[in-house]
Design an enzyme around this catalytic site. Sequence first.
Site, PDB file in Angstrom:
ATOM      1  N   GLU A 169      -2.310   3.895  -4.750  1.00 27.36           N
ATOM      2  CA  GLU A 169      -3.533   3.478  -4.040  1.00 27.36           C
ATOM      3  C   GLU A 169      -3.920   2.042  -4.396  1.00 27.36           C
ATOM      4  O   GLU A 169      -5.096   1.705  -4.506  1.00 27.36           O
ATOM      5  CB  GLU A 169      -4.677   4.444  -4.320  1.00 27.36           C
ATOM      6  CG  GLU A 169      -4.233   5.877  -4.066  1.00 27.36           C
ATOM      7  CD  GLU A 169      -5.196   6.687  -3.256  1.00 27.36           C
ATOM      8  OE1 GLU A 169      -6.136   6.111  -2.693  1.00 27.36           O
ATOM      9  OE2 GLU A 169      -4.968   7.892  -3.183  1.00 27.36           O
TER      10      GLU A 169
HETATM   11  C1  LIG Z   1       2.993   9.910  -7.720  1.00 26.41           C
HETATM   12  C2  LIG Z   1       2.783   8.972  -6.562  1.00 26.41           C
HETATM   13  C3  LIG Z   1       2.091   9.412  -5.438  1.00 26.41           C
HETATM   14  C4  LIG Z   1       1.950   8.571  -4.339  1.00 26.41           C
HETATM   15  N1  LIG Z   1       1.309   9.052  -3.199  1.00 26.41           N
HETATM   16  C5  LIG Z   1       1.317   8.283  -2.070  1.00 26.41           C
HETATM   17  C6  LIG Z   1       0.813   8.811  -0.835  1.00 26.41           C
HETATM   18  O1  LIG Z   1       0.309   9.943  -0.773  1.00 26.41           O
HETATM   19  N2  LIG Z   1       0.900   8.044   0.268  1.00 26.41           N
HETATM   20  C7  LIG Z   1       1.433   6.789   0.253  1.00 26.41           C
HETATM   21  O2  LIG Z   1       1.490   6.154   1.299  1.00 26.41           O
HETATM   22  N3  LIG Z   1       1.905   6.257  -0.909  1.00 26.41           N
HETATM   23  C8  LIG Z   1       1.855   6.970  -2.062  1.00 26.41           C
HETATM   24  N4  LIG Z   1       2.357   6.464  -3.237  1.00 26.41           N
HETATM   25  C9  LIG Z   1       2.936   5.117  -3.241  1.00 26.41           C
HETATM   26  C10 LIG Z   1       2.036   4.069  -3.878  1.00 26.41           C
HETATM   27  O3  LIG Z   1       0.891   3.858  -3.123  1.00 26.41           O
HETATM   28  C11 LIG Z   1       2.883   2.801  -4.075  1.00 26.41           C
HETATM   29  O4  LIG Z   1       3.759   3.103  -5.137  1.00 26.41           O
HETATM   30  C12 LIG Z   1       2.043   1.588  -4.385  1.00 26.41           C
HETATM   31  O5  LIG Z   1       1.400   1.119  -3.230  1.00 26.41           O
HETATM   32  C13 LIG Z   1       2.905   0.427  -4.949  1.00 26.41           C
HETATM   33  O6  LIG Z   1       4.007   0.187  -4.150  1.00 26.41           O
HETATM   34  P1  LIG Z   1       5.477   0.156  -4.779  1.00 26.41           P
HETATM   35  O7  LIG Z   1       5.620   1.320  -5.660  1.00 26.41           O
HETATM   36  O8  LIG Z   1       6.435   0.021  -3.662  1.00 26.41           O
HETATM   37  O9  LIG Z   1       5.518  -1.112  -5.686  1.00 26.41           O
HETATM   38  P2  LIG Z   1       5.828  -2.630  -5.220  1.00 26.41           P
HETATM   39  O10 LIG Z   1       4.928  -2.983  -4.084  1.00 26.41           O
HETATM   40  O11 LIG Z   1       7.289  -2.798  -5.023  1.00 26.41           O
HETATM   41  O12 LIG Z   1       5.368  -3.440  -6.510  1.00 26.41           O
HETATM   42  C14 LIG Z   1       6.158  -3.540  -7.680  1.00 26.41           C
HETATM   43  C15 LIG Z   1       5.397  -4.417  -8.679  1.00 26.41           C
HETATM   44  O13 LIG Z   1       5.182  -5.716  -8.087  1.00 26.41           O
HETATM   45  C16 LIG Z   1       3.789  -6.019  -8.064  1.00 26.41           C
HETATM   46  N5  LIG Z   1       3.448  -6.768  -6.860  1.00 26.41           N
HETATM   47  C17 LIG Z   1       3.752  -6.487  -5.563  1.00 26.41           C
HETATM   48  N6  LIG Z   1       3.241  -7.413  -4.733  1.00 26.41           N
HETATM   49  C18 LIG Z   1       2.575  -8.302  -5.527  1.00 26.41           C
HETATM   50  C19 LIG Z   1       1.816  -9.479  -5.284  1.00 26.41           C
HETATM   51  N7  LIG Z   1       1.609  -9.942  -4.047  1.00 26.41           N
HETATM   52  N8  LIG Z   1       1.296 -10.143  -6.338  1.00 26.41           N
HETATM   53  C20 LIG Z   1       1.466  -9.689  -7.608  1.00 26.41           C
HETATM   54  N9  LIG Z   1       2.169  -8.583  -7.896  1.00 26.41           N
HETATM   55  C21 LIG Z   1       2.718  -7.897  -6.875  1.00 26.41           C
HETATM   56  C22 LIG Z   1       3.097  -4.659  -8.052  1.00 26.41           C
HETATM   57  O14 LIG Z   1       1.767  -4.753  -8.485  1.00 26.41           O
HETATM   58  C23 LIG Z   1       4.003  -3.868  -8.975  1.00 26.41           C
HETATM   59  O15 LIG Z   1       3.674  -4.151 -10.308  1.00 26.41           O
HETATM   60  C24 LIG Z   1       2.472   7.250  -4.380  1.00 26.41           C
HETATM   61  C25 LIG Z   1       3.124   6.809  -5.542  1.00 26.41           C
HETATM   62  C26 LIG Z   1       3.296   7.647  -6.614  1.00 26.41           C
HETATM   63  C27 LIG Z   1       4.020   7.149  -7.831  1.00 26.41           C
END
Ligand SMILES: Cc1cc2nc3c(=O)[nH]c(=O)nc-3n(C[C@H](O)[C@H](O)[C@H](O)COP(=O)(O)OP(=O)(O)OC[C@H]3O[C@@H](n4cnc5c(N)ncnc54)[C@H](O)[C@@H]3O)c2cc1C
Length: 406
Positions: free
Chosen positions: A383
């Site tokens: 989130e």
């Molecule tokens: C248990 C669990 C339940 C979830 N449930 C849902 C759900 O119900 N529905 C749904 O849609 N999603 C869900 N998610 C997904 C979650 O919302 C995403 O994991 C989250 O938005 C982060 O995206 P990512 O994991 O792809 O990380 P990435 O976006 O790949 O980020 C990786 C790292 O890079 C950093 N980063 C990325 N962009 C920037 C920037 N511009 N500036 C600085 N740092 C940056 C991030 O902060 C992070 O530290 C869930 C995740 C988990 C683990």
Amino acid sequence: MLEQNEFTKLSKMNFDVSEEQALVLDQVDRVCKEFRPIEDKFYLDHKVNDQVKQSFGKAHLLGLPISRKYGDGQGADMMTYALAIERIGREGTGPRTFFSVHMALGEMTVQHWGDEEQKRRILTPATRGDTILAFGLTEPNAGSDPTALTTYFEEKEGMFLVTGQKMWISLGSTAKYIITFAYPKGKREGMCAFLVDTESPGFKAELIQHKLGLPTADTSTLYMEKVEVPKEDMLGPRGKGMSVALSGLMNGRLSVAAGCVGVMRDCLDEAVRYAGVRFQHGKLIGKHQLVQRHIGLISTNLEAARLLLLNAAFIKQKYEENPKNNELREAADLAITKAKYFAANASFDAANRAVQVFGANGYSFENRPARHLVDTRVTMIYEGANEIMEQKIALGSLGKGFEAYS
Ligand SMILES: Cc1cc2nc3c(=O)[nH]c(=O)nc-3n(C[C@H](O)[C@H](O)[C@H](O)COP(=O)(O)OP(=O)(O)OC[C@H]3O[C@@H](n4cnc5c(N)ncnc54)[C@H](O)[C@@H]3O)c2cc1C
């Protein structure tokens, strides 16, 4: 931004719990106490807890912030809702995630964006737990940047056909409807939101295994191959998918903040209890000053997190009462982001300190601090990851023109 008269407005915050609010919170507390041994068993068996909806549904608690017009909707204000989710958060981030997804990302999004027919058809059974809702935004290559999603839709014979893959979707294997975000085929703009029926041909969900924590929560990968969505199941106006997603996330983040406050409260209770029974060096460990330091820090952060939460819920309630007021929407969004960011980090710190107070016993999933430590870690990621929250919060002070990305 809510600067003018900010103090006057906030000074009207009232921390008294009304009789009506107390009744709801007592009910939540009662169900949570009954629910604890059920969650304990699922946790130690490392299985998804599919009893959440039964336990809370039979107590009519699955439609708390939803209008009384629909099914078991209780019409609770944001303060009651936040305090209820805080209480549920004490039972663990797994069960609390169920509420954040089904109720906040699901029901509240349908309530805000749905037409009357959708609300009657979806919310009525959802508030009773007969229909579970989920929220499908994240994809293998679209996380913090949801505009990068590649799921798309085509239109054919009065139907939308949705194709793509979603990842890390909570309740993905449980839900009947998933609010799914997709672009028109071949386009990178005009994102739309759909209520995808998971019983439709072409839809498949798979539980994600080997997670760090949340063993009792359903987190799934979704595969969609030309899944038919009837015309009437587009959610919100055509092309407004991103606004639908952001409004859902605002509600979701408020519930994450509340859940984290609950985690902290449980960590404090557990640390205090253990410090009052464990003897080392001839005295209770609670009499050792360095153990007291852990307890003092958890307690202070708990209070700070709760105040941020109540402030956010208070402003969100004002926005709910004035949904066309953009200034209030922005103020609520910022306050919720701060509350979520602070509570996520503070809850992880609290769990870490509670584990430390328990010593080796804190390293066992038989004890609650270990579960909180691995489970609440996700709140710094989902989130809105910490880094994204930090940027949003900074922008609240820097103002427009300082966006790190668009
Ligand atoms: C248990 C669990 C339940 C979830 N449930 C849902 C759900 O119900 N529905 C749904 O849609 N999603 C869900 N998610 C997904 C979650 O919302 C995403 O994991 C989250 O938005 C982060 O995206 P990512 O994991 O792809 O990380 P990435 O976006 O790949 O980020 C990786 C790292 O890079 C950093 N980063 C990325 N962009 C920037 C920037 N511009 N500036 C600085 N740092 C940056 C991030 O902060 C992070 O530290 C869930 C995740 C988990 C683990």
